[in-house]
Design a protein around this motif. Structure first.
Motif, PDB file in Angstrom:
ATOM      1  N   GLY A 102       0.741  -0.996  -0.188  1.00 21.73           N
ATOM      2  CA  GLY A 102       0.125   0.147   0.005  1.00 21.73           C
ATOM      3  C   GLY A 102       0.832   1.273  -0.136  1.00 21.73           C
ATOM      4  O   GLY A 102       0.516   2.617   0.329  1.00 21.73           O
ATOM      5  N   ILE A 103       2.498   1.401  -0.464  1.00 16.44           N
ATOM      6  CA  ILE A 103       2.602   2.354  -0.317  1.00 16.44           C
ATOM      7  C   ILE A 103       3.463   2.284  -2.040  1.00 16.44           C
ATOM      8  O   ILE A 103       4.488   2.973  -1.780  1.00 16.44           O
ATOM      9  N   GLY A 104       3.171   1.840  -2.649  1.00 20.85           N
ATOM     10  CA  GLY A 104       4.089   1.719  -3.952  1.00 20.85           C
ATOM     11  C   GLY A 104       3.873   3.275  -4.158  1.00 20.85           C
ATOM     12  O   GLY A 104       4.724   3.626  -5.535  1.00 20.85           O
ATOM     13  N   TRP A 105       3.438   4.646  -4.279  1.00 23.36           N
ATOM     14  CA  TRP A 105       3.832   5.754  -4.298  1.00 23.36           C
ATOM     15  C   TRP A 105       4.796   6.040  -4.501  1.00 23.36           C
ATOM     16  O   TRP A 105       5.497   6.857  -5.683  1.00 23.36           O
ATOM     17  N   ILE A 106       5.767   5.488  -3.227  1.00 19.69           N
ATOM     18  CA  ILE A 106       7.266   5.772  -2.869  1.00 19.69           C
ATOM     19  C   ILE A 106       7.777   5.697  -4.139  1.00 19.69           C
ATOM     20  O   ILE A 106       8.988   5.691  -4.885  1.00 19.69           O
ATOM     21  N   TYR A 107       7.639   3.977  -5.372  1.00 21.40           N
ATOM     22  CA  TYR A 107       8.051   3.889  -6.636  1.00 21.40           C
ATOM     23  C   TYR A 107       7.543   4.569  -7.686  1.00 21.40           C
ATOM     24  O   TYR A 107       7.631   3.646  -8.622  1.00 21.40           O
ATOM     25  N   TRP A 108       6.084   4.821  -7.705  1.00 18.38           N
ATOM     26  CA  TRP A 108       5.783   5.430  -9.384  1.00 18.38           C
ATOM     27  C   TRP A 108       6.228   5.892  -9.924  1.00 18.38           C
ATOM     28  O   TRP A 108       5.908   5.730 -11.146  1.00 18.38           O
ATOM     29  N   ALA A 109       6.579   6.830  -9.436  1.00 18.54           N
ATOM     30  CA  ALA A 109       8.057   7.394 -10.871  1.00 18.54           C
ATOM     31  C   ALA A 109       8.665   6.331 -11.169  1.00 18.54           C
ATOM     32  O   ALA A 109       8.784   6.666 -12.415  1.00 18.54           O
ATOM     33  N   THR A 110       9.255   5.243 -10.961  1.00 14.38           N
ATOM     34  CA  THR A 110      10.123   4.740 -11.259  1.00 14.38           C
ATOM     35  C   THR A 110       9.640   4.092 -12.346  1.00 14.38           C
ATOM     36  O   THR A 110       9.693   2.863 -13.219  1.00 14.38           O
ATOM     37  N   LYS A 111       7.959   3.475 -12.420  1.00 21.06           N
ATOM     38  CA  LYS A 111       7.326   3.303 -13.845  1.00 21.06           C
ATOM     39  C   LYS A 111       7.369   4.288 -15.630  1.00 21.06           C
ATOM     40  O   LYS A 111       6.902   3.793 -15.963  1.00 21.06           O
ATOM     41  N   LEU A 112       7.500   5.051 -14.915  1.00 16.82           N
ATOM     42  CA  LEU A 112       7.286   6.119 -15.788  1.00 16.82           C
ATOM     43  C   LEU A 112       8.691   6.042 -17.119  1.00 16.82           C
ATOM     44  O   LEU A 112       9.477   5.325 -16.973  1.00 16.82           O
ATOM     45  N   PRO A 113       7.717   5.201 -18.776  1.00 17.17           N
ATOM     46  CA  PRO A 113       8.866   5.238 -19.338  1.00 17.17           C
ATOM     47  C   PRO A 113      10.403   6.341 -19.908  1.00 17.17           C
ATOM     48  O   PRO A 113      11.695   5.236 -20.136  1.00 17.17           O
ATOM     49  N   ILE A 114      10.459   7.549 -19.215  1.00 14.90           N
ATOM     50  CA  ILE A 114      12.536   8.396 -18.595  1.00 14.90           C
ATOM     51  C   ILE A 114      12.294   7.505 -17.701  1.00 14.90           C
ATOM     52  O   ILE A 114      14.162   7.703 -18.110  1.00 14.90           O
ATOM     53  N   ILE A 115      12.315   8.131 -16.616  1.00 14.66           N
ATOM     54  CA  ILE A 115      12.760   6.934 -15.272  1.00 14.66           C
ATOM     55  C   ILE A 115      12.620   5.587 -15.044  1.00 14.66           C
ATOM     56  O   ILE A 115      14.528   5.491 -14.845  1.00 14.66           O
ATOM     57  N   ARG A 116      11.831   5.125 -15.740  1.00 13.98           N
ATOM     58  CA  ARG A 116      12.200   3.862 -15.348  1.00 13.98           C
ATOM     59  C   ARG A 116      13.769   3.105 -16.310  1.00 13.98           C
ATOM     60  O   ARG A 116      14.378   2.490 -15.030  1.00 13.98           O
ATOM     61  N   PRO A 117      14.108   3.288 -17.181  1.00 14.85           N
ATOM     62  CA  PRO A 117      15.441   2.497 -17.364  1.00 14.85           C
ATOM     63  C   PRO A 117      16.902   3.245 -16.554  1.00 14.85           C
ATOM     64  O   PRO A 117      17.507   2.581 -16.595  1.00 14.85           O
ATOM     65  N   VAL A 118      16.993   4.389 -16.298  1.00 20.36           N
ATOM     66  CA  VAL A 118      17.731   5.388 -15.346  1.00 20.36           C
ATOM     67  C   VAL A 118      17.183   4.475 -14.306  1.00 20.36           C
ATOM     68  O   VAL A 118      18.706   3.924 -13.868  1.00 20.36           O
ATOM     69  N   VAL A 119      16.430   4.154 -13.166  1.00 21.95           N
ATOM     70  CA  VAL A 119      16.675   3.529 -12.227  1.00 21.95           C
ATOM     71  C   VAL A 119      16.958   2.136 -12.428  1.00 21.95           C
ATOM     72  O   VAL A 119      17.507   1.933 -11.512  1.00 21.95           O
ATOM     73  N   ASP A 120      16.717   1.433 -13.905  1.00 20.27           N
ATOM     74  CA  ASP A 120      16.579   0.090 -13.424  1.00 20.27           C
ATOM     75  C   ASP A 120      18.362   0.491 -14.081  1.00 20.27           C
ATOM     76  O   ASP A 120      19.161  -0.984 -13.557  1.00 20.27           O
ATOM     77  N   ARG A 121      18.770   1.083 -14.377  1.00 25.14           N
ATOM     78  CA  ARG A 121      20.547   1.218 -14.579  1.00 25.14           C
ATOM     79  C   ARG A 121      21.429   1.106 -13.515  1.00 25.14           C
ATOM     80  O   ARG A 121      21.893   0.552 -13.488  1.00 25.14           O
ATOM     81  N   LEU A 122      20.736   1.937 -12.888  1.00 29.26           N
ATOM     82  CA  LEU A 122      21.565   2.453 -11.508  1.00 29.26           C
ATOM     83  C   LEU A 122      20.670   1.577 -10.894  1.00 29.26           C
ATOM     84  O   LEU A 122      22.269   0.799  -9.359  1.00 29.26           O
ATOM     85  N   TYR A 123      19.737   0.273 -10.491  1.00 28.48           N
ATOM     86  CA  TYR A 123      19.773  -0.340  -9.820  1.00 28.48           C
ATOM     87  C   TYR A 123      21.105  -2.004 -10.325  1.00 28.48           C
ATOM     88  O   TYR A 123      22.066  -2.258  -9.214  1.00 28.48           O
ATOM     89  N   GLU A 124      21.226  -2.024 -11.194  1.00 32.44           N
ATOM     90  CA  GLU A 124      22.646  -2.568 -12.115  1.00 32.44           C
ATOM     91  C   GLU A 124      23.696  -2.583 -11.363  1.00 32.44           C
ATOM     92  O   GLU A 124      24.765  -3.760 -11.280  1.00 32.44           O
ATOM     93  N   ILE A 125      24.015  -1.154 -11.300  1.00 30.24           N
ATOM     94  CA  ILE A 125      24.742  -0.653 -10.534  1.00 30.24           C
ATOM     95  C   ILE A 125      25.006  -0.881  -9.486  1.00 30.24           C
ATOM     96  O   ILE A 125      26.094  -1.524  -9.201  1.00 30.24           O
ATOM     97  N   TRP A 126      24.039  -0.527  -8.639  1.00 27.17           N
ATOM     98  CA  TRP A 126      24.316  -1.028  -7.311  1.00 27.17           C
ATOM     99  C   TRP A 126      23.695  -2.036  -7.093  1.00 27.17           C
ATOM    100  O   TRP A 126      25.634  -2.952  -6.185  1.00 27.17           O
ATOM    101  N   ALA A 127      23.596  -3.175  -7.789  1.00 30.20           N
ATOM    102  CA  ALA A 127      23.795  -4.688  -7.670  1.00 30.20           C
ATOM    103  C   ALA A 127      24.940  -5.937  -7.884  1.00 30.20           C
ATOM    104  O   ALA A 127      25.575  -6.002  -7.313  1.00 30.20           O
ATOM    105  N   SER A 128      25.537  -4.707  -8.481  1.00 28.41           N
ATOM    106  CA  SER A 128      27.306  -5.325  -8.898  1.00 28.41           C
ATOM    107  C   SER A 128      28.154  -4.884  -8.279  1.00 28.41           C
ATOM    108  O   SER A 128      28.961  -5.600  -7.958  1.00 28.41           O
TER     109      SER A 128
END
Length: 161
Positions: A102-128
């Protein structure tokens, strides 16, 4: 750092109705940052059991009970399972868990087409970099040490140094 107790779904659930949980999070209980996130998510769950927490660092972690996600894969990237045994990983795990709680609003912006790939790439860097940034050995070393502990436990092949 001690691992949090795991909330493992009852194995009888596999033979009866759908489990109560809506998502099963596979987390590294030896990662201090991961534990902070798990503690936060447990508080947000408020005992509802919507999220099942499985500590992959537990020596009894069993991939066959967790969508076939190997220890090595789970250590490399965050994974979760849905009740139908679908495996999801990376930022999508957080999007789903936060939404379920019930707190999806925290990640809401990460679903937007422009922001999603940036956030996904940042996670890849973080995970590595996660293991290095938390002062731990590399993934290969961690997997090798775990296998040695498993061999010692199951075959009695322990060596005293």
């Amino acid at each position: 750092m001690p691992s949090l107790p795991t909330q493992s779904p009852n194995s009888l659930e596999a033979f009866t109705e759908s489990p109560k949980w809506k998502i099963k999070l596979l987390y590294d209980g030896e990662c201090p940052l991961c534990l902070r996130e798990v503690n936060f998510l447990q508080k947000q769950d408020r005992g509802r059991g919507l999220v099942a927490f499985v500590d992959i660092a537990n020596i009894n972690y069993n991939p066959s009970e967790n969508g076939g996600v190997s220890y090595q894969a789970a250590m490399g990237r965050i994974h979760a399972l849905l009740p139908d045994n679908t495996v999801i990983k990376n930022v999508e795990v957080f999007r789903r868990i936060y939404s379920i709680l019930g707190i999806g609003w925290i990640y809401w912006a990460t679903k937007l087409p422009i922001i999603r790939p940036v956030v996904d790439r940042l996670y890849e860097i973080w995970a590595s970099l996660r293991l290095k940034l938390t002062g731990r050995p590399n993934l290969e070393t961690i997997v090798k040490e775990r296998q040695q502990r498993l061999d010692c436990q199951s075959e009695g092949r322990c060596r005293l140094n």
